[in-house]
Design a protein around this motif. Sequence first.
Motif, PDB file in Angstrom:
ATOM      1  N   ILE A   5      44.871  30.427  46.022  1.00 42.93           N
ATOM      2  CA  ILE A   5      45.232  31.769  45.574  1.00 42.93           C
ATOM      3  C   ILE A   5      44.887  31.982  44.106  1.00 42.93           C
ATOM      4  O   ILE A   5      44.244  32.958  43.740  1.00 42.93           O
ATOM      5  N   CYS A   6      45.305  31.044  43.230  1.00 50.14           N
ATOM      6  CA  CYS A   6      45.132  31.269  41.789  1.00 50.14           C
ATOM      7  C   CYS A   6      44.265  30.213  41.097  1.00 50.14           C
ATOM      8  O   CYS A   6      44.022  30.304  39.900  1.00 50.14           O
ATOM      9  N   ASN A   7      43.826  29.210  41.815  1.00 52.67           N
ATOM     10  CA  ASN A   7      42.948  28.135  41.316  1.00 52.67           C
ATOM     11  C   ASN A   7      43.611  27.170  40.334  1.00 52.67           C
ATOM     12  O   ASN A   7      42.916  26.386  39.704  1.00 52.67           O
ATOM     13  N   LYS A   8      44.933  27.208  40.194  1.00 49.56           N
ATOM     14  CA  LYS A   8      45.625  26.189  39.404  1.00 49.56           C
ATOM     15  C   LYS A   8      45.683  24.905  40.227  1.00 49.56           C
ATOM     16  O   LYS A   8      45.427  24.919  41.433  1.00 49.56           O
ATOM     17  N   ASP A   9      46.047  23.795  39.586  1.00 47.26           N
ATOM     18  CA  ASP A   9      46.202  22.540  40.316  1.00 47.26           C
ATOM     19  C   ASP A   9      47.334  22.667  41.331  1.00 47.26           C
ATOM     20  O   ASP A   9      48.374  23.255  41.045  1.00 47.26           O
ATOM     21  N   SER A  10      47.131  22.114  42.526  1.00 42.61           N
ATOM     22  CA  SER A  10      48.164  22.187  43.544  1.00 42.61           C
ATOM     23  C   SER A  10      49.303  21.219  43.227  1.00 42.61           C
ATOM     24  O   SER A  10      49.137  20.261  42.483  1.00 42.61           O
ATOM     25  N   VAL A  11      50.458  21.512  43.788  1.00 48.12           N
ATOM     26  CA  VAL A  11      51.658  20.700  43.612  1.00 48.12           C
ATOM     27  C   VAL A  11      51.977  20.092  44.976  1.00 48.12           C
ATOM     28  O   VAL A  11      51.974  20.810  45.984  1.00 48.12           O
ATOM     29  N   PRO A  12      52.244  18.781  45.052  1.00 46.66           N
ATOM     30  CA  PRO A  12      52.482  18.152  46.357  1.00 46.66           C
ATOM     31  C   PRO A  12      53.540  18.855  47.203  1.00 46.66           C
ATOM     32  O   PRO A  12      53.404  18.948  48.418  1.00 46.66           O
ATOM     33  N   GLU A  13      54.571  19.391  46.586  1.00 51.41           N
ATOM     34  CA  GLU A  13      55.639  20.063  47.326  1.00 51.41           C
ATOM     35  C   GLU A  13      55.136  21.304  48.059  1.00 51.41           C
ATOM     36  O   GLU A  13      55.639  21.646  49.132  1.00 51.41           O
ATOM     37  N   TYR A  14      54.144  21.987  47.506  1.00 48.66           N
ATOM     38  CA  TYR A  14      53.638  23.240  48.091  1.00 48.66           C
ATOM     39  C   TYR A  14      52.180  23.136  48.532  1.00 48.66           C
ATOM     40  O   TYR A  14      51.545  24.158  48.777  1.00 48.66           O
ATOM     41  N   ARG A  15      51.655  21.948  48.613  1.00 52.78           N
ATOM     42  CA  ARG A  15      50.254  21.728  48.917  1.00 52.78           C
ATOM     43  C   ARG A  15      49.798  22.556  50.104  1.00 52.78           C
ATOM     44  O   ARG A  15      50.496  22.612  51.099  1.00 52.78           O
ATOM     45  N   PRO A  16      48.726  23.239  50.039  1.00 59.92           N
ATOM     46  CA  PRO A  16      47.653  23.217  49.052  1.00 59.92           C
ATOM     47  C   PRO A  16      47.866  24.200  47.910  1.00 59.92           C
ATOM     48  O   PRO A  16      46.957  24.422  47.116  1.00 59.92           O
ATOM     49  N   PHE A  17      49.049  24.794  47.826  1.00 54.69           N
ATOM     50  CA  PHE A  17      49.324  25.797  46.802  1.00 54.69           C
ATOM     51  C   PHE A  17      49.946  25.168  45.568  1.00 54.69           C
ATOM     52  O   PHE A  17      50.392  24.030  45.591  1.00 54.69           O
ATOM     53  N   CYS A  18      50.027  25.948  44.491  1.00 54.58           N
ATOM     54  CA  CYS A  18      50.616  25.456  43.245  1.00 54.58           C
ATOM     55  C   CYS A  18      52.091  25.810  43.144  1.00 54.58           C
ATOM     56  O   CYS A  18      52.815  25.218  42.355  1.00 54.58           O
ATOM     57  N   SER A  19      52.540  26.778  43.929  1.00 53.05           N
ATOM     58  CA  SER A  19      53.925  27.234  43.844  1.00 53.05           C
ATOM     59  C   SER A  19      54.312  27.950  45.133  1.00 53.05           C
ATOM     60  O   SER A  19      53.463  28.284  45.959  1.00 53.05           O
ATOM     61  N   ARG A  20      55.600  28.191  45.264  1.00 54.05           N
ATOM     62  CA  ARG A  20      56.087  28.940  46.417  1.00 54.05           C
ATOM     63  C   ARG A  20      55.540  30.366  46.396  1.00 54.05           C
ATOM     64  O   ARG A  20      55.268  30.961  47.442  1.00 54.05           O
ATOM     65  N   ARG A  21      55.382  30.922  45.199  1.00 50.22           N
ATOM     66  CA  ARG A  21      54.851  32.281  45.065  1.00 50.22           C
ATOM     67  C   ARG A  21      53.470  32.388  45.717  1.00 50.22           C
ATOM     68  O   ARG A  21      53.214  33.306  46.501  1.00 50.22           O
ATOM     69  N   CYS A  22      52.588  31.452  45.402  1.00 51.53           N
ATOM     70  CA  CYS A  22      51.243  31.486  45.987  1.00 51.53           C
ATOM     71  C   CYS A  22      51.292  31.244  47.494  1.00 51.53           C
ATOM     72  O   CYS A  22      50.539  31.863  48.248  1.00 51.53           O
ATOM     73  N   ALA A  23      52.194  30.375  47.942  1.00 48.33           N
ATOM     74  CA  ALA A  23      52.352  30.147  49.377  1.00 48.33           C
ATOM     75  C   ALA A  23      52.813  31.428  50.064  1.00 48.33           C
ATOM     76  O   ALA A  23      52.336  31.770  51.145  1.00 48.33           O
ATOM     77  N   ASP A  24      53.736  32.154  49.439  1.00 46.47           N
ATOM     78  CA  ASP A  24      54.223  33.413  50.011  1.00 46.47           C
ATOM     79  C   ASP A  24      53.147  34.489  50.023  1.00 46.47           C
ATOM     80  O   ASP A  24      53.058  35.284  50.962  1.00 46.47           O
ATOM     81  N   ILE A  25      52.321  34.522  48.998  1.00 49.42           N
ATOM     82  CA  ILE A  25      51.195  35.468  48.967  1.00 49.42           C
ATOM     83  C   ILE A  25      50.259  35.196  50.136  1.00 49.42           C
ATOM     84  O   ILE A  25      49.835  36.110  50.847  1.00 49.42           O
ATOM     85  N   ASP A  26      49.961  33.932  50.365  1.00 52.10           N
ATOM     86  CA  ASP A  26      49.077  33.550  51.468  1.00 52.10           C
ATOM     87  C   ASP A  26      49.700  33.931  52.811  1.00 52.10           C
ATOM     88  O   ASP A  26      49.019  34.483  53.680  1.00 52.10           O
ATOM     89  N   LEU A  27      50.995  33.665  52.985  1.00 53.30           N
ATOM     90  CA  LEU A  27      51.673  34.027  54.222  1.00 53.30           C
ATOM     91  C   LEU A  27      51.618  35.537  54.441  1.00 53.30           C
ATOM     92  O   LEU A  27      51.357  36.002  55.556  1.00 53.30           O
ATOM     93  N   GLY A  28      51.843  36.299  53.392  1.00 55.70           N
ATOM     94  CA  GLY A  28      51.765  37.755  53.498  1.00 55.70           C
ATOM     95  C   GLY A  28      50.388  38.221  53.944  1.00 55.70           C
ATOM     96  O   GLY A  28      50.269  39.148  54.749  1.00 55.70           O
ATOM     97  N   ARG A  29      49.359  37.580  53.446  1.00 52.18           N
ATOM     98  CA  ARG A  29      47.994  37.939  53.860  1.00 52.18           C
ATOM     99  C   ARG A  29      47.781  37.657  55.337  1.00 52.18           C
ATOM    100  O   ARG A  29      47.146  38.439  56.046  1.00 52.18           O
ATOM    101  N   TRP A  30      48.301  36.504  55.810  1.00 53.45           N
ATOM    102  CA  TRP A  30      48.183  36.188  57.232  1.00 53.45           C
ATOM    103  C   TRP A  30      48.925  37.219  58.071  1.00 53.45           C
ATOM    104  O   TRP A  30      48.417  37.688  59.091  1.00 53.45           O
TER     105      TRP A  30
END
Length: 65
Positions: A5-30
């Motif tokens: 989503i934002c090209n920052k380094d991913s965080v293992p907790e939210y992989r492949p995303f960097c944060s819950r925010r980016c994960a939620d953005i991706d879910l919204g797109r789906w």
Amino acid sequence: MACPICNKDSVPEYRPFCSRRCADIDLGRWLRGAYVIPGQPLDDLASDMDEKNSDKGLDSRDKRP
């Protein structure tokens, strides 16, 4: 690995995303249908299948003798 989503380094907790925010953005797109696989529209495929299997009922598989 970079966040898709934002090209920052991913965080293992939210992989492949960097944060819950980016994960939620991706879910919204789906959920909105923003991610689409190119191809024939499903409505056209459904009508094609109906024409081919109209006499076979719900289960279009061949029956064993």
